[in-house]
Write a protein that holds these residues in place. Structure first.
Motif, PDB file in Angstrom:
ATOM      1  N   GLY A   1     -26.702 -14.361  35.511  1.00  0.00           N
ATOM      2  CA  GLY A   1     -25.287 -14.308  35.372  1.00  0.00           C
ATOM      3  C   GLY A   1     -24.686 -12.989  35.997  1.00  0.00           C
ATOM      4  O   GLY A   1     -23.533 -12.832  36.165  1.00  0.00           O
ATOM      5  N   TYR A   2     -25.460 -11.933  36.404  1.00  0.00           N
ATOM      6  CA  TYR A   2     -25.422 -10.878  37.235  1.00  0.00           C
ATOM      7  C   TYR A   2     -25.005 -10.913  38.719  1.00  0.00           C
ATOM      8  O   TYR A   2     -25.504 -12.101  39.084  1.00  0.00           O
ATOM      9  N   PRO A   3     -24.069 -10.480  39.225  1.00  0.00           N
ATOM     10  CA  PRO A   3     -23.748 -10.560  40.610  1.00  0.00           C
ATOM     11  C   PRO A   3     -24.756 -10.265  41.440  1.00  0.00           C
ATOM     12  O   PRO A   3     -25.530  -9.446  41.491  1.00  0.00           O
ATOM     13  N   GLY A   4     -25.169 -11.036  42.537  1.00  0.00           N
ATOM     14  CA  GLY A   4     -26.116 -10.859  43.513  1.00  0.00           C
ATOM     15  C   GLY A   4     -25.675  -9.872  44.401  1.00  0.00           C
ATOM     16  O   GLY A   4     -24.418  -9.108  44.218  1.00  0.00           O
ATOM     17  N   VAL A   5     -26.470  -9.491  45.309  1.00  0.00           N
ATOM     18  CA  VAL A   5     -26.430  -8.531  46.205  1.00  0.00           C
ATOM     19  C   VAL A   5     -26.661  -8.923  47.613  1.00  0.00           C
ATOM     20  O   VAL A   5     -27.872  -9.574  47.893  1.00  0.00           O
ATOM     21  N   ALA A   6     -26.136  -8.386  48.662  1.00  0.00           N
ATOM     22  CA  ALA A   6     -26.398  -8.765  50.058  1.00  0.00           C
ATOM     23  C   ALA A   6     -26.086  -7.338  50.703  1.00  0.00           C
ATOM     24  O   ALA A   6     -24.819  -6.841  50.457  1.00  0.00           O
ATOM     25  N   ILE A   7     -26.887  -6.795  51.730  1.00  0.00           N
ATOM     26  CA  ILE A   7     -26.589  -5.472  52.282  1.00  0.00           C
ATOM     27  C   ILE A   7     -26.970  -5.637  53.442  1.00  0.00           C
ATOM     28  O   ILE A   7     -28.022  -6.005  54.140  1.00  0.00           O
ATOM     29  N   LEU A   8     -25.676  -5.081  54.380  1.00  0.00           N
ATOM     30  CA  LEU A   8     -25.929  -4.847  55.986  1.00  0.00           C
ATOM     31  C   LEU A   8     -26.280  -3.545  55.991  1.00  0.00           C
ATOM     32  O   LEU A   8     -25.456  -2.587  55.729  1.00  0.00           O
ATOM     33  N   PHE A   9     -27.433  -3.275  56.679  1.00  0.00           N
ATOM     34  CA  PHE A   9     -27.970  -2.110  56.733  1.00  0.00           C
ATOM     35  C   PHE A   9     -28.048  -1.803  58.294  1.00  0.00           C
ATOM     36  O   PHE A   9     -28.593  -2.650  58.941  1.00  0.00           O
ATOM     37  N   MET A  10     -27.381  -0.743  58.760  1.00  0.00           N
ATOM     38  CA  MET A  10     -27.095  -0.349  59.988  1.00  0.00           C
ATOM     39  C   MET A  10     -27.298   1.147  60.475  1.00  0.00           C
ATOM     40  O   MET A  10     -27.190   1.992  59.515  1.00  0.00           O
ATOM     41  N   ALA A  11     -28.243   1.082  61.441  1.00  0.00           N
ATOM     42  CA  ALA A  11     -28.490   2.623  61.913  1.00  0.00           C
ATOM     43  C   ALA A  11     -28.359   2.587  63.512  1.00  0.00           C
ATOM     44  O   ALA A  11     -28.992   1.744  64.286  1.00  0.00           O
ATOM     45  N   GLN A  12     -27.429   3.437  63.990  1.00  0.00           N
ATOM     46  CA  GLN A  12     -27.612   3.664  65.344  1.00  0.00           C
ATOM     47  C   GLN A  12     -26.875   2.584  65.802  1.00  0.00           C
ATOM     48  O   GLN A  12     -27.737   2.194  66.907  1.00  0.00           O
ATOM     49  N   ARG A  13     -26.190   1.844  65.579  1.00  0.00           N
ATOM     50  CA  ARG A  13     -25.397   0.686  65.996  1.00  0.00           C
ATOM     51  C   ARG A  13     -26.374  -0.712  66.326  1.00  0.00           C
ATOM     52  O   ARG A  13     -26.239  -1.342  67.151  1.00  0.00           O
ATOM     53  N   ARG A  14     -27.575  -0.522  65.208  1.00  0.00           N
ATOM     54  CA  ARG A  14     -28.360  -1.639  65.284  1.00  0.00           C
ATOM     55  C   ARG A  14     -28.461  -2.119  63.957  1.00  0.00           C
ATOM     56  O   ARG A  14     -28.369  -1.334  62.841  1.00  0.00           O
ATOM     57  N   ILE A  15     -28.422  -3.507  63.705  1.00  0.00           N
ATOM     58  CA  ILE A  15     -28.360  -3.920  62.543  1.00  0.00           C
ATOM     59  C   ILE A  15     -29.800  -4.481  61.954  1.00  0.00           C
ATOM     60  O   ILE A  15     -30.348  -5.133  62.858  1.00  0.00           O
ATOM     61  N   CYS A  16     -30.178  -4.324  60.713  1.00  0.00           N
ATOM     62  CA  CYS A  16     -31.429  -4.550  60.462  1.00  0.00           C
ATOM     63  C   CYS A  16     -31.472  -6.122  59.659  1.00  0.00           C
ATOM     64  O   CYS A  16     -30.569  -5.922  58.817  1.00  0.00           O
ATOM     65  N   LEU A  17     -31.955  -6.903  60.210  1.00  0.00           N
ATOM     66  CA  LEU A  17     -32.266  -8.275  59.495  1.00  0.00           C
ATOM     67  C   LEU A  17     -33.697  -8.862  59.236  1.00  0.00           C
ATOM     68  O   LEU A  17     -34.552  -8.097  59.816  1.00  0.00           O
ATOM     69  N   VAL A  18     -33.755  -9.244  58.158  1.00  0.00           N
ATOM     70  CA  VAL A  18     -34.932  -9.949  57.559  1.00  0.00           C
ATOM     71  C   VAL A  18     -35.066 -11.280  58.100  1.00  0.00           C
ATOM     72  O   VAL A  18     -34.074 -12.141  57.969  1.00  0.00           O
ATOM     73  N   LYS A  19     -36.167 -11.975  58.191  1.00  0.00           N
ATOM     74  CA  LYS A  19     -36.533 -13.123  58.546  1.00  0.00           C
ATOM     75  C   LYS A  19     -37.205 -13.908  57.344  1.00  0.00           C
ATOM     76  O   LYS A  19     -38.135 -13.178  56.768  1.00  0.00           O
ATOM     77  N   GLN A  20     -36.555 -14.918  56.866  1.00  0.00           N
ATOM     78  CA  GLN A  20     -36.802 -15.475  55.588  1.00  0.00           C
ATOM     79  C   GLN A  20     -37.036 -16.930  55.922  1.00  0.00           C
ATOM     80  O   GLN A  20     -36.186 -17.468  56.363  1.00  0.00           O
ATOM     81  N   TYR A  21     -37.752 -17.806  55.112  1.00  0.00           N
ATOM     82  CA  TYR A  21     -38.087 -18.905  55.238  1.00  0.00           C
ATOM     83  C   TYR A  21     -37.398 -19.666  54.136  1.00  0.00           C
ATOM     84  O   TYR A  21     -37.726 -19.178  52.682  1.00  0.00           O
ATOM     85  N   ARG A  22     -36.350 -20.538  54.136  1.00  0.00           N
ATOM     86  CA  ARG A  22     -35.430 -20.915  53.272  1.00  0.00           C
ATOM     87  C   ARG A  22     -35.773 -22.375  52.800  1.00  0.00           C
ATOM     88  O   ARG A  22     -35.262 -23.303  53.546  1.00  0.00           O
TER      89      ARG A  22
END
Length: 197
Positions: A54-75
């Motif tokens: 029941g707690y809020p989930g979290v999602a994080i846009l992580f950016m360094a030097q105009r590059r975005i960190c993405l993770v590859k997940q099998y959903r």
């Protein structure tokens, strides 16, 4: 008109809450099939899913030097691998700590590096992933660094890969419907509107 104003004539009111699924072994989902009164006076049922504790989930846009960190997940539910921003269930009342934990778990980044003065931690507000069924909200965060921060895909059992991508590449993949994760798109939109991308 206040967009957050509840309009009583359009409300669905709860008559009785009916728990139909909850298991200690599966704390990720609780299902209710509630008896409700619809705005026109009819009595009926409404499914409601509570994710996690029941707690809020979290999602994080992580950016360094105009590059975005993405993770590859099998959903598994959609049977596809997706590139998306790190995200996960909330485990406490403190969404900031949950966001740091989730970011470190999925990217392998050292939490101490996030405390550096060159790193800005931004609360981007919350989103409701599917307000017609899910009684959940997810808090979006932006983590922006002026310096490169190393990640380690081998540090996580949760993700298949971690990558850093130019902002323009991410925009183009969203436009081409190759990035389809709603949290990623919502965080990108918020950061863009705040002129932080």
């Amino acid at each position: 008109m206040n967009l957050n104003e509840d309009l009583p004539e359009n409300q669905i009111s709860l008559i009785s809450e009916n728990l139909v699924y909850s298991e200690e072994a599966n704390p990720w989902v609780t299902l209710y099939f509630d008896v409700v009164r619809f705005p026109d006076g009819r009595i009926g049922n409404y499914n409601r899913v509570v994710e996690g504790q029941g707690y809020p989930g979290v999602a994080i846009l992580f950016m360094a030097q105009r590059r975005i960190c993405l993770v590859k997940q099998y959903r598994y539910p959609i049977q596809k691998s997706l590139w998306e921003i790190p995200r996960g269930f909330g485990e406490s009342e403190d969404s900031v700590l949950d966001a740091i934990r989730e970011l470190c778990e999925e990217t392998g980044v050292d939490a101490k590096l996030l405390m550096h003065s060159d790193v800005k931690f931004l609360d981007l507000g919350e989103v409701h992933p599917n307000s017609g069924l899910l009684a959940s909200k997810v808090r979006l965060f932006g983590v922006v660094s002026d310096v490169s921060i190393p990640t380690n895909s081998q540090a996580s059992r949760e993700v298949a890969n971690v990558g850093w991508f130019p902002v323009e590449w991410v925009f183009s993949k969203i436009a081409q419907s190759e990035i389809t994760d709603s949290f990623t798109m919502a965080a990108i939109l918020k950061m863009n509107l705040l002129k932080l991308l």
